[in-house]
Design a protein around this motif. Structure first.
Motif, short mmCIF file in Angstrom:
data_model
loop_
_atom_site.label_atom_id
_atom_site.label_comp_id
_atom_site.label_asym_id
_atom_site.label_seq_id
_atom_site.Cartn_x
_atom_site.Cartn_y
_atom_site.Cartn_z
N LEU A 153 -35.89 -7.25 44.80
CA LEU A 153 -35.42 -7.76 43.52
C LEU A 153 -34.02 -7.22 43.24
O LEU A 153 -33.79 -6.02 43.24
CB LEU A 153 -36.37 -7.33 42.39
N ILE A 206 -31.33 -6.66 40.57
CA ILE A 206 -31.29 -6.52 39.11
C ILE A 206 -29.93 -5.98 38.68
O ILE A 206 -29.42 -5.04 39.28
CB ILE A 206 -32.41 -5.58 38.62
N ALA A 243 -29.06 -14.72 36.84
CA ALA A 243 -30.48 -14.65 37.21
C ALA A 243 -31.09 -16.04 37.26
O ALA A 243 -31.85 -16.38 38.19
CB ALA A 243 -31.24 -13.77 36.22
N ASP A 285 -31.82 -11.63 40.63
CA ASP A 285 -33.19 -12.01 40.29
C ASP A 285 -33.57 -11.68 38.86
O ASP A 285 -34.36 -12.39 38.25
CB ASP A 285 -34.18 -11.33 41.25
N CYS A 286 -33.01 -10.59 38.31
CA CYS A 286 -33.42 -10.13 36.99
C CYS A 286 -32.23 -9.64 36.18
O CYS A 286 -31.27 -9.10 36.73
CB CYS A 286 -34.46 -9.01 37.09
N LEU A 327 -35.81 -6.36 30.18
CA LEU A 327 -35.84 -6.76 31.59
C LEU A 327 -36.42 -8.16 31.59
O LEU A 327 -37.55 -8.39 31.14
CB LEU A 327 -36.71 -5.83 32.43
N CYS A 344 -36.72 -11.67 34.16
CA CYS A 344 -36.58 -12.12 35.54
C CYS A 344 -36.63 -13.64 35.65
O CYS A 344 -37.27 -14.31 34.82
CB CYS A 344 -37.68 -11.52 36.42
N ASN A 345 -35.96 -14.14 36.65
CA ASN A 345 -36.06 -15.56 36.97
C ASN A 345 -37.54 -15.95 37.04
O ASN A 345 -38.32 -15.30 37.72
CB ASN A 345 -35.36 -15.80 38.31
N TRP A 404 -40.51 -14.36 39.36
CA TRP A 404 -41.64 -13.63 38.75
C TRP A 404 -42.97 -14.23 39.17
O TRP A 404 -43.90 -13.51 39.54
CB TRP A 404 -41.50 -13.65 37.23
N ARG A 412 -46.68 -7.65 39.66
CA ARG A 412 -46.32 -7.90 38.26
C ARG A 412 -46.85 -6.79 37.36
O ARG A 412 -46.17 -6.36 36.42
CB ARG A 412 -46.87 -9.27 37.81
#
Length: 350
Positions: A39, A41, A90, A96-97, A251, A253-254, A258, A266
């Motif tokens: 990921l 970020i 993202a 990604d996040c 936070l 995320c896409n 996710w 998760r």
């Protein structure tokens, strides 16, 4: 002969068992590889900033608890794209996040103000987190995030921000005619309602504007952070605990990324965010208390607003909330949700 047959059968059974074990190991290895994910970020905090260090601990927690199935590549100080562009990066798969804050996205929908910085709402990070997890906030916010192709994972809230001023700011009366640096948007409307003169300027312009008297004060950050910035070397009035602004860093995320994680992954991300939220709140509580004691020793006057004064600010904030609630149905829904929970907590009257 019987003994030889038994030996032959045992040998075959051992070979069969070894083949099963090897097959199972190969299957597990393949499954593990299929679940491994990296990921990317981005956070706006620097590595040496207290929040940057907490973000690094979050990374370590996720990677350790996942047994290495989640690898996080954290980009500090908005090193990939500008802070305000993190969300779009993202959504578009560049990262990604997004580990900045929802308030940066009010241009997409004014509702993001009420998941980013409610302004004049809750007194403590714990109350604000309580709305998210126990006041219906998570579902209400998630609907907004999902509609914009993102998944809200969690918040980390460092607490109330404090003001820096060359003049006393002991209560609402002192805000009349008070010129101060303000971020754009909802805050300018609330302070204008109370008679202040908010001036929107870039963060880097604060110091010169204070030194030259262009402004009387500034809204920058929490008390300890303001000390680190050197604001109280210039002006000698502050308020603590704060009352006006308590940003929720998130936070997010896409959504496709996710959804591609396993249930276990998760859960690890969610649990690690809740730990980050706790340690962000309690570490800043300690840092701000220490900063307040130090500032008093240095001759800085600390003003603590009464419950009545904070209620006056909250009333002005609600007037501004109502104006924003008219902008989109999503904003209206979030304002209604906050107002209901704030009423339940006894922070606003029914």
């Amino acid at each position: 002969m019987q003994k030889q047959n038994m030996s032959f059968r045992e040998e075959n059974m051992n070979i069969a068992q070894m083949m099963k074990t090897a097959a199972a190991a190969a299957l597990l290895a393949g499954t593990a590889n299929a679940q491994d994910v990296t990921l990317r970020i981005q956070t706006h905090y620097a590595t040496e900033h207290p929040s940057g260090k907490l973000a690094a601990q979050f990374v370590d927690d996720v990677e350790t608890m996942s047994g290495g199935s989640i690898d996080i590549e954290m980009f500090y100080s908005s090193s990939v794209v500008a802070t305000t562009e993190t969300w779009d990066a993202a959504v578009n798969g560049i990262i990604d996040c997004d580990m900045t804050g929802g308030a940066y996205q009010t241009g997409k929908n004014p509702a993001f103000q009420f998941v980013g910085d409610i302004m004049g709402g809750y007194d403590t990070p714990y109350q604000q987190l309580s709305w998210l997890y126990y006041g219906g906030g998570y579902d209400a916010a998630q609907e907004l995030y999902n509609a914009n192709e993102m998944q809200l994972v969690g918040w980390w809230i460092y607490g109330q921000e404090s003001l820096a001023s060359s003049k006393p700011i002991a209560g609402p009366e002192d805000l009349k005619g008070w010129k101060f640096r303000s971020p754009p948007g909802l805050e300018t409307e609330i302070f204008t309602e109370l008679g202040a003169t908010p001036i929107v300027m870039d963060f880097t312009e604060i110091f010169t504007a204070l030194e030259t008297g262009i402004i009387d004060g500034a809204d920058a950050s929490g008390l300890a952070n303001n000390v680190g910035l050197g604001l109280y070397d210039i002006v000698k009035h502050a308020n603590y605990p704060g009352f006006h602004s308590m940003p929720s860093d998130h936070l997010a995320c896409n959504k496709a990324v996710w959804d591609g994680l396993t249930d276990a992954q998760r859960r690890i991300m969610d649990t690690s965010m809740q730990k980050l939220a706790l340690h962000t709140a309690i570490s800043n509580e300690k840092n701000n208390a220490e900063a307040a004691a130090m500032l008093k020793e240095q001759g800085v006057t600390i003003h603590s607003w009464s419950d009545e004064d904070k209620a006056a600010f909250r009333a002005a904030a609600q007037t501004a909330w109502d104006g924003w609630a008219e902008k989109t149905p999503e904003a209206a829904a979030l304002v209604a949700s906050h107002r209901e929970y704030l009423t339940q907590l006894g922070l606003i009257a029914e």
